[in-house]
Design an enzyme around this catalytic site. Structure first.
Site, short mmCIF file in Angstrom:
data_model
loop_
_atom_site.label_atom_id
_atom_site.label_comp_id
_atom_site.label_asym_id
_atom_site.label_seq_id
_atom_site.Cartn_x
_atom_site.Cartn_y
_atom_site.Cartn_z
N SER A 119 30.48 -33.17 -12.26
CA SER A 119 30.09 -31.82 -12.14
C SER A 119 28.62 -31.80 -11.99
CB SER A 119 30.19 -30.85 -13.21
OG SER A 119 31.59 -30.92 -13.60
N HIS A 140 33.34 -33.06 -5.37
CA HIS A 140 33.39 -32.11 -6.55
C HIS A 140 34.20 -30.72 -6.19
CE1 HIS A 140 31.08 -29.08 -9.21
NE2 HIS A 140 31.98 -29.72 -9.86
N GLU A 152 32.31 -29.50 -2.93
CA GLU A 152 30.89 -29.95 -2.73
C GLU A 152 31.09 -31.73 -2.31
OE1 GLU A 152 28.08 -27.14 -5.34
OE2 GLU A 152 28.87 -28.89 -6.23
N ASN A 191 26.53 -25.50 -9.75
CA ASN A 191 26.54 -25.64 -11.07
C ASN A 191 24.87 -25.58 -11.32
OD1 ASN A 191 28.93 -25.85 -12.16
ND2 ASN A 191 29.18 -27.92 -12.03
N1 LIG Z 1 36.88 -28.54 -15.98
C1 LIG Z 1 36.28 -27.98 -14.86
O1 LIG Z 1 36.29 -26.85 -14.70
C2 LIG Z 1 35.65 -28.93 -14.08
C3 LIG Z 1 35.20 -28.53 -12.59
C4 LIG Z 1 34.77 -29.57 -11.82
C5 LIG Z 1 34.38 -30.62 -12.14
N2 LIG Z 1 34.80 -31.09 -13.43
C6 LIG Z 1 34.38 -32.78 -13.57
O2 LIG Z 1 35.79 -33.36 -13.48
C7 LIG Z 1 35.90 -34.29 -14.43
C8 LIG Z 1 37.05 -34.03 -15.35
O3 LIG Z 1 37.20 -32.78 -16.22
P1 LIG Z 1 38.46 -32.24 -16.80
O4 LIG Z 1 38.11 -31.14 -16.95
O5 LIG Z 1 39.34 -32.68 -15.86
O6 LIG Z 1 38.40 -32.97 -18.27
P2 LIG Z 1 39.64 -33.22 -19.17
O7 LIG Z 1 39.36 -33.62 -20.48
O8 LIG Z 1 40.72 -32.46 -18.79
O9 LIG Z 1 40.36 -34.59 -18.40
C9 LIG Z 1 39.90 -36.04 -18.34
C10 LIG Z 1 40.72 -37.14 -18.47
O10 LIG Z 1 40.26 -38.26 -18.36
C11 LIG Z 1 41.05 -39.08 -19.18
N3 LIG Z 1 40.28 -40.42 -19.19
C12 LIG Z 1 39.37 -40.86 -20.14
N4 LIG Z 1 38.94 -42.03 -19.73
C13 LIG Z 1 39.64 -42.61 -18.70
C14 LIG Z 1 39.87 -43.80 -17.96
N5 LIG Z 1 39.13 -44.82 -18.12
N6 LIG Z 1 40.81 -43.85 -16.78
C15 LIG Z 1 41.54 -42.74 -16.62
N7 LIG Z 1 41.54 -41.48 -17.33
C16 LIG Z 1 40.59 -41.51 -18.48
C17 LIG Z 1 41.25 -38.63 -20.51
O11 LIG Z 1 42.20 -39.06 -21.24
C18 LIG Z 1 41.44 -37.03 -19.93
O12 LIG Z 1 42.89 -36.80 -19.78
C19 LIG Z 1 34.36 -34.44 -15.49
O13 LIG Z 1 33.61 -35.03 -14.55
C20 LIG Z 1 34.13 -32.79 -15.12
O14 LIG Z 1 32.85 -32.52 -15.23
C21 LIG Z 1 35.33 -30.40 -14.40
#
Ligand SMILES: NC(=O)c1ccc[n+]([C@@H]2O[C@H](COP(=O)([O-])OP(=O)(O)OC[C@H]3O[C@@H](n4cnc5c(N)ncnc54)[C@H](O)[C@@H]3O)[C@@H](O)[C@H]2O)c1
Length: 285
Positions: A119, A140, A152, A191
């Site tokens: 993000s 992104h 993005e 963001n």
């Molecule tokens: N939630 C949002 O609105 C949003 C939007 C855009 C981008 N993002 C970005 O996307 C990414 C994920 O966010 P999310 O909301 O899906 O988080 P989330 O917590 O729902 O999911 C993350 C997952 O990654 C897993 N994980 C941890 N270590 C790992 C590894 N070594 N290998 C594989 N999986 C692993 C965790 O167990 C978890 O299930 C982050 O970088 C976040 O900033 C989130």
């Protein structure tokens, strides 16, 4: 290189959404998480989303089954060995991201592009953890991935034009609207605009100027946003707003305007993280 198989790291909110849209347009998907319960939760999310689509008449039962059939959930990193493109969506933690990029660099063919769904974090720094920084790019997506059009595409310092082109084309193939972020800067476009606004909303609440409900109402009715800032944080996860803002503060020379509001810090410390726990601003007050 023709992309046929896409590897997704993380089966959370974003990883499962990205896996779904990839499978729906015909890619084979390998979605990896660290424990089977997370993989199963991700697969269940996808199934639930697709089933709603069938109920609403947006896709057929056959489309749903075919898309699900194209997704392999796994806890084994080695299952991503033969993928043609990787999209990383693990937690927003720079050291973790560097570690999984090193792993993918060692595992996949050297020509494979490694994209991060971070993000806010530096694509250049993540790329520097690999021996192929020219093939590391930001991709992104927005939450919920199947519904949100924007992607993005972020150029790190070393990212090649070819990598940008392939990533851009993939985003379009997924039915998304790509925009190019030409410089690797914290928060990219959306963001960088949005997070300071979320922090300002928390400060308005902390200063007793208005209630959480009224701030949300004002933003929806006055700015025509579909959700208010507190509703949005509850949906995406309060921890993400916190981590992104802390990152801004560090990266932008500790500027005062990026100081994280105290209430947000307290909520994260108390684990009232919105999406993940069913708690959040609307339960916290
Ligand atoms: N939630 C949002 O609105 C949003 C939007 C855009 C981008 N993002 C970005 O996307 C990414 C994920 O966010 P999310 O909301 O899906 O988080 P989330 O917590 O729902 O999911 C993350 C997952 O990654 C897993 N994980 C941890 N270590 C790992 C590894 N070594 N290998 C594989 N999986 C692993 C965790 O167990 C978890 O299930 C982050 O970088 C976040 O900033 C989130």
């Amino acid at each position: 290189m023709e992309i046929e198989r896409i590897g997704i790291l993380g089966a959370g909110a974003m990883g499962s959404g990205i896996a779904q849209v990839c499978a729906q347009v015909g890619y084979e998907v390998v979605m990896r998480d660290i424990a089977d319960e997370f993989v199963q939760r991700g697969l269940k999310n996808i199934e639930g989303f697709l089933s709603k689509g069938v109920e609403k008449g947006k896709l057929s039962e056959k489309d749903k089954e075919e898309a699900l059939g194209r997704i392999k959930g796994t806890t084994e990193v080695s299952d991503l060995k033969d993928v043609d493109f990787v999209i990383e969506a693990v937690l927003e933690d720079l050291e973790l991201k560097k570690q999984v990029f090193r792993e993918m660099d060692d595992l996949t063919r050297p020509e494979v592009i490694l994209a991060t769904n971070t993000s806010s974090m530096s694509i250049t720094e993540i790329g520097a953890a690999t021996k192929r920084p020219n093939k590391v790019v930001g991709m992104h997506f927005f939450n919920p991935v199947p519904l949100m059009k924007l992607v993005e595409v972020i150029k790190g310092h070393e990212t090649s034009e070819e990598t940008i082109k392939v990533t851009w084309n993939l985003a379009e193939k997924l039915g998304k609207l790509p925009v190019l972020v030409k410089k690797d800067t914290p928060g990219f476009i959306v963001n960088r605009l949005m997070v300071p606004q979320l922090m300002e909303a928390i400060k308005i609440y902390e200063e007793g100027i208005a209630s959480i409900e009224d701030i949300d109402k004002a933003v929806k009715a006055g700015l025509n946003h579909p959700m208010g800032p507190f509703e949005l944080m509850d949906l995406t996860g309060i921890d993400i707003a916190y981590h992104v803002n802390e990152y801004f503060h560090r990266e932008m020379n500790q500027e005062l305007k990026h100081v994280t509001p105290h209430t947000l810090k307290t909520m994260v410390r108390a684990n009232k993280l919105g999406r993940k726990t069913g708690e959040g601003w609307y339960r916290y007050k």
